[in-house]
Design a protein around this motif. Structure first.
Motif, PDB file in Angstrom:
ATOM      1  N   LYS A 120       0.833  -1.207   0.000  1.00 52.26           N
ATOM      2  CA  LYS A 120       0.000   0.000   0.000  1.00 52.26           C
ATOM      3  C   LYS A 120       0.867   1.255   0.000  1.00 52.26           C
ATOM      4  CE  LYS A 120      -4.180  -1.926   2.005  1.00 52.26           C
ATOM      5  NZ  LYS A 120      -5.123  -1.926   3.105  1.00 52.26           N
ATOM      6  N   ASP A 121       1.941   1.252   0.796  1.00 49.07           N
ATOM      7  CA  ASP A 121       2.847   2.396   0.812  1.00 49.07           C
ATOM      8  C   ASP A 121       3.483   2.609  -0.561  1.00 49.07           C
ATOM      9  OD1 ASP A 121       2.272   2.752   3.479  1.00 49.07           O
ATOM     10  OD2 ASP A 121       4.154   1.853   4.211  1.00 49.07           O
ATOM     11  N   LYS A 124       0.925   4.141  -2.909  1.00 55.93           N
ATOM     12  CA  LYS A 124       0.762   5.570  -2.645  1.00 55.93           C
ATOM     13  C   LYS A 124       1.918   6.357  -3.255  1.00 55.93           C
ATOM     14  CE  LYS A 124      -1.889   5.301   1.653  1.00 55.93           C
ATOM     15  NZ  LYS A 124      -1.852   5.512   3.106  1.00 55.93           N
ATOM     16  N   GLU A 125       3.130   5.859  -3.087  1.00 51.67           N
ATOM     17  CA  GLU A 125       4.314   6.526  -3.625  1.00 51.67           C
ATOM     18  C   GLU A 125       4.246   6.586  -5.149  1.00 51.67           C
ATOM     19  OE1 GLU A 125       7.974   8.508  -3.504  1.00 51.67           O
ATOM     20  OE2 GLU A 125       6.593   8.038  -1.884  1.00 51.67           O
ATOM     21  N   LYS A 127       1.512   6.604  -7.017  1.00 53.00           N
ATOM     22  CA  LYS A 127       0.491   7.598  -7.374  1.00 53.00           C
ATOM     23  C   LYS A 127       1.052   9.009  -7.236  1.00 53.00           C
ATOM     24  CE  LYS A 127      -3.835   5.157  -6.518  1.00 53.00           C
ATOM     25  NZ  LYS A 127      -5.085   5.138  -5.757  1.00 53.00           N
ATOM     26  N   LYS A 128       1.779   9.256  -6.152  1.00 53.46           N
ATOM     27  CA  LYS A 128       2.360  10.572  -5.920  1.00 53.46           C
ATOM     28  C   LYS A 128       3.344  10.915  -7.034  1.00 53.46           C
ATOM     29  CE  LYS A 128       5.422  12.860  -2.652  1.00 53.46           C
ATOM     30  NZ  LYS A 128       6.259  12.643  -1.475  1.00 53.46           N
TER      31      LYS A 128
END
Length: 175
Positions: A120-121, A124-125, A127-128
């Motif tokens: 998940k982390d 997120k990274e 996507k960022k």
């Protein structure tokens, strides 16, 4: 050659705990081929009967230990003690094997949860970074468009601008 079920059961009793006689010894004494005895032992294992080899229970395979844990899972203390005596084991051994089985599954669950969090982390990274890349691509496209427009403007009006600039410089020096 067919063997009676009684003989087969008697041979398995000799091969399994608490006796744990070797296949070679039973084969020599009874005149039954080792392959046949090994097949019977493997069939007993496939049917859920624990079939460890060797006198030392600590050298048994994890599968054999697990089978014993499964066999004893629903037993109370007195039944467990009787079972352990029949198999030539200690109740403490069976309990420690049970704990090891339970802890093994707990470790896998913790590792899976950690991997899930890491995934998940990472998502997120990603996507960022994708968002930042899109922003930079838009800025780059805008800068490229401005450069092209600037070049076109210079191509169209550049000569007139230079003439005006040149005249203003001449006027300045004339005074």
């Amino acid at each position: 050659m067919g063997y009676s079920p009684e003989l087969k059961e008697a041979m398995l009793r000799r091969l399994l705990p608490p006796n744990n006689e070797s296949v070679a010894k039973v084969s020599r004494e009874e005149g039954i081929p080792q392959q046949t005895l090994n097949r019977w032992k493997n069939e007993a294992k496939a049917n859920g009967t624990s079939t460890p080899t060797g006198d030392n229970a600590d050298t048994w395979s994890t599968q054999d230990k697990f089978l014993i844990v499964v066999e004893t899972a629903s037993m109370n203390e007195s039944e467990l003690a009787e079972y352990a005596r029949k198999k030539g084991l200690y109740v403490e051994q069976i309990k420690s094997w049970k704990d090891a089985c339970m802890n093994a599954n707990g470790g896998v669950a913790k590792e899976a949860a950690k991997l899930n969090r890491d995934l998940k982390d990472s998502q997120k990274e990603v996507k960022k970074l994708e968002k930042e890349l899109q922003r930079k691509e838009k800025a780059f496209a805008e800068a490229a468009a401005l450069l092209v427009l600037s070049q076109k403007a210079n191509a169209i009006w550049g000569a007139q601008r230079k003439k005006k600039h040149f005249r203003s410089q001449q006027c300045h020096f004339a005074y």
